[in-house]
Design a protein around this motif. Structure first.
Motif, PDB file in Angstrom:
ATOM      1  N   GLU A 162       0.829  -1.200   0.000  1.00 22.34           N
ATOM      2  CA  GLU A 162       0.000   0.000   0.000  1.00 22.34           C
ATOM      3  C   GLU A 162       0.869   1.258   0.000  1.00 22.34           C
ATOM      4  O   GLU A 162       0.554   2.245  -0.674  1.00 22.34           O
ATOM      5  CB  GLU A 162      -0.924  -0.010   1.220  1.00 22.34           C
ATOM      6  N   GLN A 163       1.972   1.215   0.754  1.00 23.24           N
ATOM      7  CA  GLN A 163       2.885   2.359   0.757  1.00 23.24           C
ATOM      8  C   GLN A 163       3.510   2.572  -0.612  1.00 23.24           C
ATOM      9  O   GLN A 163       3.649   3.715  -1.077  1.00 23.24           O
ATOM     10  CB  GLN A 163       3.972   2.146   1.810  1.00 23.24           C
ATOM     11  N   LYS A 164       3.902   1.451  -1.271  1.00 27.61           N
ATOM     12  CA  LYS A 164       4.501   1.577  -2.604  1.00 27.61           C
ATOM     13  C   LYS A 164       3.497   2.131  -3.610  1.00 27.61           C
ATOM     14  O   LYS A 164       3.844   2.975  -4.447  1.00 27.61           O
ATOM     15  CB  LYS A 164       5.014   0.213  -3.068  1.00 27.61           C
ATOM     16  N   VAL A 165       2.239   1.637  -3.524  1.00 30.78           N
ATOM     17  CA  VAL A 165       1.207   2.131  -4.439  1.00 30.78           C
ATOM     18  C   VAL A 165       0.957   3.614  -4.204  1.00 30.78           C
ATOM     19  O   VAL A 165       0.837   4.401  -5.156  1.00 30.78           O
ATOM     20  CB  VAL A 165      -0.097   1.322  -4.247  1.00 30.78           C
ATOM     21  N   GLU A 189       3.819   5.563  -5.644  1.00 31.65           N
ATOM     22  CA  GLU A 189       3.767   5.614  -7.108  1.00 31.65           C
ATOM     23  C   GLU A 189       2.665   6.557  -7.580  1.00 31.65           C
ATOM     24  O   GLU A 189       2.861   7.326  -8.539  1.00 31.65           O
ATOM     25  CB  GLU A 189       3.528   4.210  -7.665  1.00 31.65           C
ATOM     26  N   GLN A 190       1.515   6.514  -6.896  1.00 31.05           N
ATOM     27  CA  GLN A 190       0.429   7.422  -7.271  1.00 31.05           C
ATOM     28  C   GLN A 190       0.833   8.880  -7.053  1.00 31.05           C
ATOM     29  O   GLN A 190       0.526   9.743  -7.871  1.00 31.05           O
ATOM     30  CB  GLN A 190      -0.828   7.084  -6.455  1.00 31.05           C
ATOM     31  N   GLU A 191       1.518   9.123  -5.940  1.00 30.49           N
ATOM     32  CA  GLU A 191       1.979  10.483  -5.679  1.00 30.49           C
ATOM     33  C   GLU A 191       2.991  10.935  -6.717  1.00 30.49           C
ATOM     34  O   GLU A 191       2.975  12.088  -7.171  1.00 30.49           O
ATOM     35  CB  GLU A 191       2.595  10.551  -4.275  1.00 30.49           C
ATOM     36  N   ARG A 192       3.892   9.996  -7.114  1.00 28.59           N
ATOM     37  CA  ARG A 192       4.889  10.342  -8.130  1.00 28.59           C
ATOM     38  C   ARG A 192       4.222  10.694  -9.455  1.00 28.59           C
ATOM     39  O   ARG A 192       4.584  11.686 -10.109  1.00 28.59           O
ATOM     40  CB  ARG A 192       5.862   9.190  -8.320  1.00 28.59           C
ATOM     41  N   ASP A 251       2.552  14.001  -9.211  1.00 27.54           N
ATOM     42  CA  ASP A 251       3.527  15.092  -9.282  1.00 27.54           C
ATOM     43  C   ASP A 251       3.973  15.332 -10.715  1.00 27.54           C
ATOM     44  O   ASP A 251       4.165  16.480 -11.148  1.00 27.54           O
ATOM     45  CB  ASP A 251       4.738  14.780  -8.403  1.00 27.54           C
ATOM     46  N   GLU A 252       4.155  14.240 -11.463  1.00 24.01           N
ATOM     47  CA  GLU A 252       4.593  14.389 -12.850  1.00 24.01           C
ATOM     48  C   GLU A 252       3.551  15.108 -13.686  1.00 24.01           C
ATOM     49  O   GLU A 252       3.865  15.889 -14.576  1.00 24.01           O
ATOM     50  CB  GLU A 252       4.886  13.014 -13.451  1.00 24.01           C
ATOM     51  N   GLN A 253       2.267  14.833 -13.378  1.00 21.40           N
ATOM     52  CA  GLN A 253       1.201  15.455 -14.157  1.00 21.40           C
ATOM     53  C   GLN A 253       0.921  16.885 -13.697  1.00 21.40           C
ATOM     54  O   GLN A 253       0.529  17.738 -14.485  1.00 21.40           O
ATOM     55  CB  GLN A 253      -0.079  14.618 -14.053  1.00 21.40           C
TER      56      GLN A 253
END
Length: 228
Positions: free
Chosen positions: A100-103, A106-109, A112-114
């Motif tokens: 869950e932390q990795k997901v 990744e969602q936050e990353r 941020d990119e968008q």
């Protein structure tokens, strides 16, 4: 008849009768032997029963001890199983939390990119108020167009343009979503013999992809080219 002889006989007879009664009341030796044998046999049977009772008592004690030992072993085994299950559950919870932390990371990353201002990192500009018509594809489409333009500039000898476009490509990496979707569609067509079968049409409808030009059905190559 002599009276004295009569009296003597009369006296003798009761004595004889009394003698007979006395003899009858005294047990015979054979009866005594029988009674003794019966008593001895009963005593022997009782002794055997006592031995059997003692043996049965020892067996009962042994079985009770065995039952108690097995009960303890079962309790210990159940306790071990419970501990093992708790450890497995704890391990699963830990792994789930880690995933869950990795997901979330990744969602936050991706967010941020968008959401970031591309001008701060690259030469591509994007208005954040402008909605993305094809989320996840727009950036990759633009980069593919730039790459094609760079290749064409190199082929035509337009070195300055080629170098400028190369700088944009170096500063902006595609996220790979366009390639992934294009590959998935190509695999869908290949798996179904490049025929617009029912399952293929159903999958295209699910993603809102058109497979007809007016009333005419498109070829799978045309659908792939028009879409991706």
């Amino acid at each position: 008849m002599n009276y004295e002889e009569f009296l003597e006989k009369k006296d003798v007879m009761p004595q004889a009768a009394g003698s007979v009664d006395a003899e009858e009341s005294v047990p015979e030796p054979e009866e005594l032997d029988v009674q003794k044998a019966v008593v001895e046999e009963l005593a022997a049977d009782k002794a055997k029963l006592d031995v059997q009772m003692q043996e049965m008592g020892r067996r009962i004690e042994s079985l009770e001890a065995l039952l108690a030992a097995k009960s303890r072993e079962l309790d210990e085994a159940l306790a071990d199983k419970k501990v093992a299950v708790e450890e497995i559950e704890a391990s699963f919870r830990s792994k789930i939390a880690e995933l869950e932390q990795k997901v979330a990371a990744e969602q936050e990353r991706q967010f941020d990119e968008q959401a970031r201002n591309p001008n701060a990192l690259a030469l591509l500009d994007r208005d954040m108020e402008l909605p993305d018509r094809f989320p996840g594809e727009t950036r990759d489409h633009v980069l593919e167009v730039i790459k094609e333009a760079r290749d064409a500039a190199e082929a035509e000898g337009r070195l300055r343009r080629a170098q400028l476009l190369e700088g944009v490509l170096v500063a902006n990496e595609p996220n790979g979503e366009l390639v992934n979707r294009r590959t998935a569609m190509k695999k869908l067509f290949d798996d179904n013999g490049n025929i617009l079968s029912g399952p293929v049409i159903e999958e295209l409808n699910r993603f809102g992809i058109s497979y007809k030009d007016g009333e005419n059905y498109l070829l799978t190559a045309e659908i792939l080219k028009r879409t991706y």
